[in-house]
Motif scaffolding. Structure first.
Motif, PDB file in Angstrom:
ATOM      1  N   LYS A   1       0.833  -1.206   0.000  1.00 23.99           N
ATOM      2  CA  LYS A   1       0.000   0.000   0.000  1.00 23.99           C
ATOM      3  C   LYS A   1       0.868   1.256   0.000  1.00 23.99           C
ATOM      4  CE  LYS A   1      -3.866  -2.131   2.520  1.00 23.99           C
ATOM      5  NZ  LYS A   1      -4.645  -2.119   3.796  1.00 23.99           N
ATOM      6  N   ILE A   2       1.907   1.255   0.827  1.00 25.81           N
ATOM      7  CA  ILE A   2       2.801   2.407   0.898  1.00 25.81           C
ATOM      8  C   ILE A   2       3.523   2.607  -0.437  1.00 25.81           C
ATOM      9  CG2 ILE A   2       4.919   3.299   1.988  1.00 25.81           C
ATOM     10  CD1 ILE A   2       4.026   1.857   4.556  1.00 25.81           C
TER      11      ILE A   2
ATOM     12  N   LYS B   1       2.544   1.840  -3.473  1.00 25.62           N
ATOM     13  CA  LYS B   1       1.654   2.374  -4.513  1.00 25.62           C
ATOM     14  C   LYS B   1       1.563   3.896  -4.423  1.00 25.62           C
ATOM     15  CE  LYS B   1      -1.195  -1.742  -5.202  1.00 25.62           C
ATOM     16  NZ  LYS B   1      -2.522  -2.378  -5.037  1.00 25.62           N
ATOM     17  N   GLU B   2       1.492   4.416  -3.196  1.00 29.77           N
ATOM     18  CA  GLU B   2       1.425   5.858  -3.008  1.00 29.77           C
ATOM     19  C   GLU B   2       2.758   6.523  -3.363  1.00 29.77           C
ATOM     20  OE1 GLU B   2       0.140   6.721   0.923  1.00 29.77           O
ATOM     21  OE2 GLU B   2      -1.759   5.629   0.745  1.00 29.77           O
TER      22      GLU B   2
ATOM     23  N   ALA C   1       3.316   6.417  -7.174  1.00 26.79           N
ATOM     24  CA  ALA C   1       2.342   7.272  -7.862  1.00 26.79           C
ATOM     25  C   ALA C   1       2.869   8.709  -7.956  1.00 26.79           C
ATOM     26  CB  ALA C   1       1.009   7.236  -7.124  1.00 26.79           C
ATOM     27  N   SER C   2       3.641   9.121  -6.941  1.00 23.84           N
ATOM     28  CA  SER C   2       4.205  10.474  -6.955  1.00 23.84           C
ATOM     29  C   SER C   2       5.245  10.639  -8.059  1.00 23.84           C
ATOM     30  CB  SER C   2       4.837  10.796  -5.595  1.00 23.84           C
ATOM     31  OG  SER C   2       5.951   9.964  -5.340  1.00 23.84           O
TER      32      SER C   2
END
Length: 381
Positions: free
Chosen positions: A274-275, A277-278, A281-282
């Motif tokens: 989850k971390i 993916k964030e 994404a940046s």
């Protein structure tokens, strides 16, 4: 005439040995001071037989540096890039600077021993590393023998240096818990500005709980992970050579394997996904099956990101004696042995080609059975 009497007890042989394949010049060999005609005839016959069997060195002027290039150009194509890269370093940093442009026919065991002593005197290499340099040197001269440049390898009969087996370093479970707590503490302090630091928590957990080689871990893609079976499909390894990432098959065929992981680790891996993916994404990167599991920015993860230097830095927060990144693999085996796991199961999990490797490397970690064996003998009387 090939045999000529030049004095009362002095015969001379002039043998024609054909044409040099490189220079194209006619080759002749002349031997003088032979006491009898019979001896001269025998020497002449031996020379002709050696010529017939192509057992003569080519008459040419090849420098050692040129022979070294020949070896790496023509004789390393089927070897792993990481191995070749290491060997090239040996040649570039030590072999070629010492022998330089010396004619290979002038290099004898005396010069090879001088090279060995030079490495010893410098004091920068271990005995094991010096032995590896001599092994490479022998391989390079083997090329010269194959091509008939020389007839004997000057490295033959050069004794290897004695290598003392170093005591293996590893962390117990209690020590690892101290380390990983320090790693998590460092993450909590910086997570607002550097959420990517979570990768160190998951990576070091991976190394300690699976025993994967560093290159196997950094090569992992999400498609290699199976949450249902709780296992990784180990089918490749990754290295950095000349600034480029190179992906190859594992170290041995046995290195292609499946390595399971525990339920608590699975929960941690899901949290990291989850971390990640964030984070990615940046950078405009979407996480998919081809994404490296330990990628945390726009670059492919490298073992140097998690190196011994990073471990040492984290250990400053604790009273632990730092270990190398590779020692996490040793620590995992020590954990399995302490957990009384079967030797064959450990061998398969570690990807060893032979159980002999497992025994030779980790046998000393197993409980000593000598006392119980002696006690059992008492029961016989």
């Amino acid at each position: 005439m090939p045999i000529k009497k030049v004095a009362k007890h002095n015969y001379q042989i002039t043998a024609s040995l054909g044409f040099d394949p490189i220079t194209g010049k006619h080759r002749r060999k002349r031997i003088s001071n032979i006491r009898t005609k019979a001896e001269a005839e025998q020497i002449y016959t031996d020379l002709k037989n050696r010529y017939k069997n192509n057992d003569f060195p080519t008459s040419t002027n090849i420098a050692f540096s040129e022979l070294s290039k020949m070896y790496f150009t023509d004789y390393t194509f089927n070897q792993k890039p990481t191995y070749v890269n290491t060997q090239e370093g040996y040649s570039k940093n030590h072999l070629v600077p010492f022998f330089k442009n010396t004619n290979i026919t002038k290099i004898s065991p005396t010069e090879v021993r001088a090279f060995q002593k030079d490495l010893i005197d410098k004091g920068t290499l271990s005995n094991n590393s010096i032995n590896k340099h001599l092994i490479l040197l022998k391989k390079i001269f083997d090329v010269a023998i194959e091509k008939k440049y020389i007839t004997s390898n000057p490295c033959i009969n050069i004794k290897k240096l004695k290598v003392e087996k170093k005591k293996m370093k590893f962390w117990t479970l209690e020590q690892f818990k101290i380390f990983i707590d320090a790693t998590r503490e460092a993450y909590e302090e910086t997570k607002d500005a550097h959420p990517e630091n979570f990768v160190f928590i998951i990576y070091y957990y991976t190394q300690y709980l699976t025993g994967l080689r560093a290159g196997e871990s950094t090569a992992l893609l999400w498609e290699d992970n199976d949450y249902t079976k709780q296992e990784f499909d180990i089918n490749k390894t990754e290295s950095r050579i000349h600034g480029k990432h190179v992906t190859t098959a594992p170290k041995t065929k046995a290195g292609i394997r499946r390595v399971t992981y525990n339920k608590k680790y699975k929960e941690l891996l899901l949290e990291w996904e989850k971390i990640q993916k964030e984070l990615l994404a940046s950078y405009g990167i979407s996480v998919d099956s081809k994404t490296h599991i330990f990628q945390y920015n726009d670059k492919i993860p490298d073992r140097d990101n998690f190196s011994t230097k990073k471990i040492n830095k984290l250990c400053t927060r604790t009273n632990l004696t730092p270990i190398r990144l590779h020692d996490f693999r040793h620590s995992h085996v020590a954990l399995l042995i302490n957990n009384k796991e079967e030797l064959t199961a450990i061998k398969e999990r570690m990807g060893h080609a032979s159980i002999t490797t497992t025994i030779d490397t980790y046998g000393h970690l197993f409980p000593n059975k000598q006392k119980s064996m002696s006690d059992n003998i008492d029961n016989l009387f």
